[in-house]
Scaffold this active site. Structure first.
Site, PDB file in Angstrom:
ATOM      1  N   ALA A 141     -17.080  63.397  60.621  1.00  0.00           N
ATOM      2  CA  ALA A 141     -17.167  62.759  59.304  1.00  0.00           C
ATOM      3  C   ALA A 141     -17.074  63.775  58.187  1.00  0.00           C
ATOM      4  O   ALA A 141     -17.526  64.920  58.332  1.00  0.00           O
ATOM      5  CB  ALA A 141     -18.472  61.981  59.193  1.00  0.00           C
ATOM      6  N   ASN A 180      -8.658  71.300  62.463  1.00  0.00           N
ATOM      7  CA  ASN A 180      -8.658  72.502  61.617  1.00  0.00           C
ATOM      8  C   ASN A 180      -7.922  72.236  60.297  1.00  0.00           C
ATOM      9  O   ASN A 180      -7.177  73.079  59.789  1.00  0.00           O
ATOM     10  CB  ASN A 180      -8.023  73.682  62.347  1.00  0.00           C
ATOM     11  CG  ASN A 180      -8.747  74.015  63.637  1.00  0.00           C
ATOM     12  OD1 ASN A 180      -9.979  74.053  63.675  1.00  0.00           O
ATOM     13  ND2 ASN A 180      -8.004  74.240  64.709  1.00  0.00           N
ATOM     14  N   GLU A 189      -0.296  61.527  60.684  1.00  0.00           N
ATOM     15  CA  GLU A 189       0.945  62.165  60.264  1.00  0.00           C
ATOM     16  C   GLU A 189       1.378  63.238  61.262  1.00  0.00           C
ATOM     17  O   GLU A 189       0.603  63.646  62.130  1.00  0.00           O
ATOM     18  CB  GLU A 189       0.770  62.795  58.876  1.00  0.00           C
ATOM     19  CG  GLU A 189       0.322  61.807  57.797  1.00  0.00           C
ATOM     20  CD  GLU A 189       0.201  62.446  56.429  1.00  0.00           C
ATOM     21  OE1 GLU A 189       1.058  63.295  56.087  1.00  0.00           O
ATOM     22  OE2 GLU A 189      -0.759  62.115  55.705  1.00  0.00           O
ATOM     23  N   MET A 246       3.327  57.564  50.319  1.00  0.00           N
ATOM     24  CA  MET A 246       2.992  58.829  49.665  1.00  0.00           C
ATOM     25  C   MET A 246       4.170  59.347  48.835  1.00  0.00           C
ATOM     26  O   MET A 246       4.817  60.339  49.181  1.00  0.00           O
ATOM     27  CB  MET A 246       2.529  59.843  50.711  1.00  0.00           C
ATOM     28  CG  MET A 246       1.237  59.406  51.405  1.00  0.00           C
ATOM     29  SD  MET A 246       0.687  60.518  52.715  1.00  0.00           S
ATOM     30  CE  MET A 246       1.781  60.035  54.065  1.00  0.00           C
ATOM     31  N   THR A 247       4.416  58.666  47.724  1.00  0.00           N
ATOM     32  CA  THR A 247       5.565  58.986  46.866  1.00  0.00           C
ATOM     33  C   THR A 247       5.216  60.105  45.889  1.00  0.00           C
ATOM     34  O   THR A 247       5.161  59.909  44.661  1.00  0.00           O
ATOM     35  CB  THR A 247       6.037  57.718  46.124  1.00  0.00           C
ATOM     36  OG1 THR A 247       4.888  56.968  45.691  1.00  0.00           O
ATOM     37  CG2 THR A 247       6.899  56.862  47.008  1.00  0.00           C
ATOM     38  N   TYR A 248       4.985  61.278  46.446  1.00  0.00           N
ATOM     39  CA  TYR A 248       4.734  62.475  45.648  1.00  0.00           C
ATOM     40  C   TYR A 248       5.010  63.703  46.516  1.00  0.00           C
ATOM     41  O   TYR A 248       5.356  63.575  47.689  1.00  0.00           O
ATOM     42  CB  TYR A 248       3.291  62.519  45.112  1.00  0.00           C
ATOM     43  CG  TYR A 248       2.235  62.067  46.077  1.00  0.00           C
ATOM     44  CD1 TYR A 248       1.794  62.888  47.113  1.00  0.00           C
ATOM     45  CD2 TYR A 248       1.661  60.806  45.980  1.00  0.00           C
ATOM     46  CE1 TYR A 248       0.818  62.473  48.000  1.00  0.00           C
ATOM     47  CE2 TYR A 248       0.694  60.373  46.858  1.00  0.00           C
ATOM     48  CZ  TYR A 248       0.268  61.212  47.873  1.00  0.00           C
ATOM     49  OH  TYR A 248      -0.680  60.800  48.759  1.00  0.00           O
ATOM     50  N   GLU A 249       4.896  64.884  45.926  1.00  0.00           N
ATOM     51  CA  GLU A 249       5.123  66.168  46.591  1.00  0.00           C
ATOM     52  C   GLU A 249       6.596  66.472  46.843  1.00  0.00           C
ATOM     53  O   GLU A 249       6.942  67.167  47.786  1.00  0.00           O
ATOM     54  CB  GLU A 249       4.322  66.287  47.895  1.00  0.00           C
ATOM     55  CG  GLU A 249       2.827  66.391  47.682  1.00  0.00           C
ATOM     56  CD  GLU A 249       2.368  67.750  47.129  1.00  0.00           C
ATOM     57  OE1 GLU A 249       2.256  68.716  47.895  1.00  0.00           O
ATOM     58  OE2 GLU A 249       2.123  67.815  45.899  1.00  0.00           O
ATOM     59  N   TRP A 277      -3.646  60.384  44.798  1.00  0.00           N
ATOM     60  CA  TRP A 277      -4.062  61.625  45.442  1.00  0.00           C
ATOM     61  C   TRP A 277      -4.147  62.677  44.334  1.00  0.00           C
ATOM     62  O   TRP A 277      -3.118  63.023  43.766  1.00  0.00           O
ATOM     63  CB  TRP A 277      -3.056  62.046  46.521  1.00  0.00           C
ATOM     64  CG  TRP A 277      -3.455  63.326  47.193  1.00  0.00           C
ATOM     65  CD1 TRP A 277      -3.025  64.590  46.898  1.00  0.00           C
ATOM     66  CD2 TRP A 277      -4.392  63.463  48.259  1.00  0.00           C
ATOM     67  NE1 TRP A 277      -3.633  65.506  47.709  1.00  0.00           N
ATOM     68  CE2 TRP A 277      -4.478  64.842  48.557  1.00  0.00           C
ATOM     69  CE3 TRP A 277      -5.188  62.559  48.978  1.00  0.00           C
ATOM     70  CZ2 TRP A 277      -5.321  65.338  49.563  1.00  0.00           C
ATOM     71  CZ3 TRP A 277      -6.014  63.052  49.969  1.00  0.00           C
ATOM     72  CH2 TRP A 277      -6.067  64.413  50.254  1.00  0.00           C
TER      73      TRP A 277
END
Length: 428
Positions: free
Chosen positions: A149, A175, A217, A280-283, A406
């Site tokens: 958690a 990690n 992912e 996730m429409t960014y980056e 985000w």
């Protein structure tokens, strides 16, 4: 709400007079730390009901009405002018507010270092009135089906105080990196899956999560169908408890898009299985890449228009960044990472470096360049009221469910005011 772009020679006092409001109102809305030192090209939100339009050469009432999306007769009536009267250049017209539509808004919050910092708690408390969901990132799947958690601190209480639904983000991270091998184990071992779902539902019951959000992912392409099957199993158990199920999807423009981040994400299957998705429409511009807009509207539109061929808009939440990047030039692959910064910090940097803020109309994104004290050139791309409004217009045009951010922690006060101006936020 009105968006005003600062021009050379303008003062906050003159801007306040033009919009019949006060310096304090503009300063508070935009959280201006130096209201007497505005930056040329800086976008301000003006906290008024409705907006104003100044007549330009060649304007007609019907043309203005079409441009602004209002009825020309209403425009004439509220401004007490004849429908067919010629308009004087410079005349200020009042434009009444348009009806707001319902939308769901999510924001991820990512505690790091084993604790929820006061900064994250404060950011969550400020945002929660405008949120449908608050999503602590993340509950990490372990190879035996248990969960690691994240620190939660007072986030559950903050969500409750704003009547926001807690979203339980479940990831295949090890990690702090997405793991294809962990995904392989979970998606192909029924015993591990059953143990995982037992742990997810027990945790949700105990802590008050009411949406289970799978953000898996970097999965192997051959696990595409296994992921779909797992989601079907998860959906049946989650729905039996009366909870929602959602997923995060990489930004694709076609079903067979190659790449480790894309191939296992089946838009059509997710649209059929889960209650909604976050895309996730960014980056596009990211810390390890060359300088460019983080979420340029053209590519964002392409992804969302493809998604609409696979699922209804009522299931799609558009992803949106709350940050920008400062790149040191020239870009060298594998070189120094760009520094993330908030919209507020970007404006402060432009002011400190005495640089005007430019606006890329094609990308619908603000940017500027500067030279640091060591003589190195920099490029900064970030978000402002104009870029966010452009995305909100896209959400409304395409009939999407809403917006997912985000991530919380970098201040952007204009964003929350624009949510209030554009949408009636759904509370579950």
């Amino acid at each position: 709400m009105q968006i005003h772009v600062v021009r050379r020679g303008q003062s906050i006092y003159g801007i306040a007079q033009a919009y019949s409001t006060t310096v304090d109102a503009i300063t508070t809305a935009n959280q201006l730390d130096e209201p007497a030192q505005l930056v040329v090209g800086q976008a301000l939100v003006i906290p008024i009901t409705g907006s104003y339009y100044w007549v330009r050469q060649g304007d007609t009432l019907s043309g203005i009405a079409r441009k602004l999306g209002v009825n020309y007769r209403v425009l004439a009536q509220v401004n007490r002018i004849p429908v067919n009267a010629p308009l004087q250049v410079g005349l200020r017209l009042y434009v009444p507010p348009r009806p707001r539509r319902r939308a769901e808004i999510n924001a991820y919050v990512e505690p790091r270092g084993g604790t929820v910092t006061p900064t994250l708690t404060r950011a969550s408390r400020e945002a929660v009135p405008y949120l449908t969901y608050l999503a602590p990132f993340s509950f990490q799947i372990q190879r035996d089906g248990s969960l690691k958690a994240p620190p939660l601190g007072t986030l559950p209480a903050v969500a409750k105080s704003g009547n926001a639904t807690l979203m339980m983000v479940v990831t295949n991270q090890e990690n702090d990196q997405f793991s294809a091998e962990l995904g392989r184990i979970v998606l192909n071992n029924p015993q591990v899956q059953n143990r995982l779902l037992n742990n997810i539902l027990a945790t949700a019951d105990r802590l008050g999560f009411r949406d289970i959000h799978f953000d898996m992912e970097f999965l192997r392409p051959e696990d595409r169908e296994a992921y779909n099957a797992f989601l079907r199993k998860a959906r049946d158990r989650i729905h039996a408890k009366g909870y929602l199920i959602s997923t995060a999807l990489a930004p694709k423009t076609r079903a067979d898009q190659p790449g480790a981040w894309y191939e296992a994400h089946d838009y059509r299957a997710h649209g059929q299985i889960v209650d909604f998705v976050v895309i996730m429409t960014y980056e596009w511009g990211y810390s390890g890449g060359p300088a460019q807009p983080v979420s340029p509207i053209g590519p964002v539109r392409q992804v969302l228009e493809y998604a609409l061929t696979e699922m209804p808009g009522s299931k799609i939440m558009m992803g949106q960044n709350l940050y920008g990047y400062d790149w040191t030039l020239p870009y060298v692959p594998g070189g120094a990472y760009a520094k993330a910064l908030s919209p507020q910090a970007a404006i402060a940097l432009a002011r400190r470096e005495n640089e005007a803020i430019l606006y890329d109309v094609r990308a619908q994104a603000p940017h500027f360049d500067y030279t640091d004290s060591a003589g190195k050139r920099h490029t900064v791309w970030f978000e402002d009221a104009r870029s966010i409004q452009a995305k909100f217009n896209l959400v409304k045009e395409l009939g999407l469910r809403g917006v997912s951010y985000w991530k919380l922690g970098l201040p952007f006060p204009q964003n929350w005011l624009l949510i209030q101006d554009n949408f009636n936020v759904v509370k579950k």
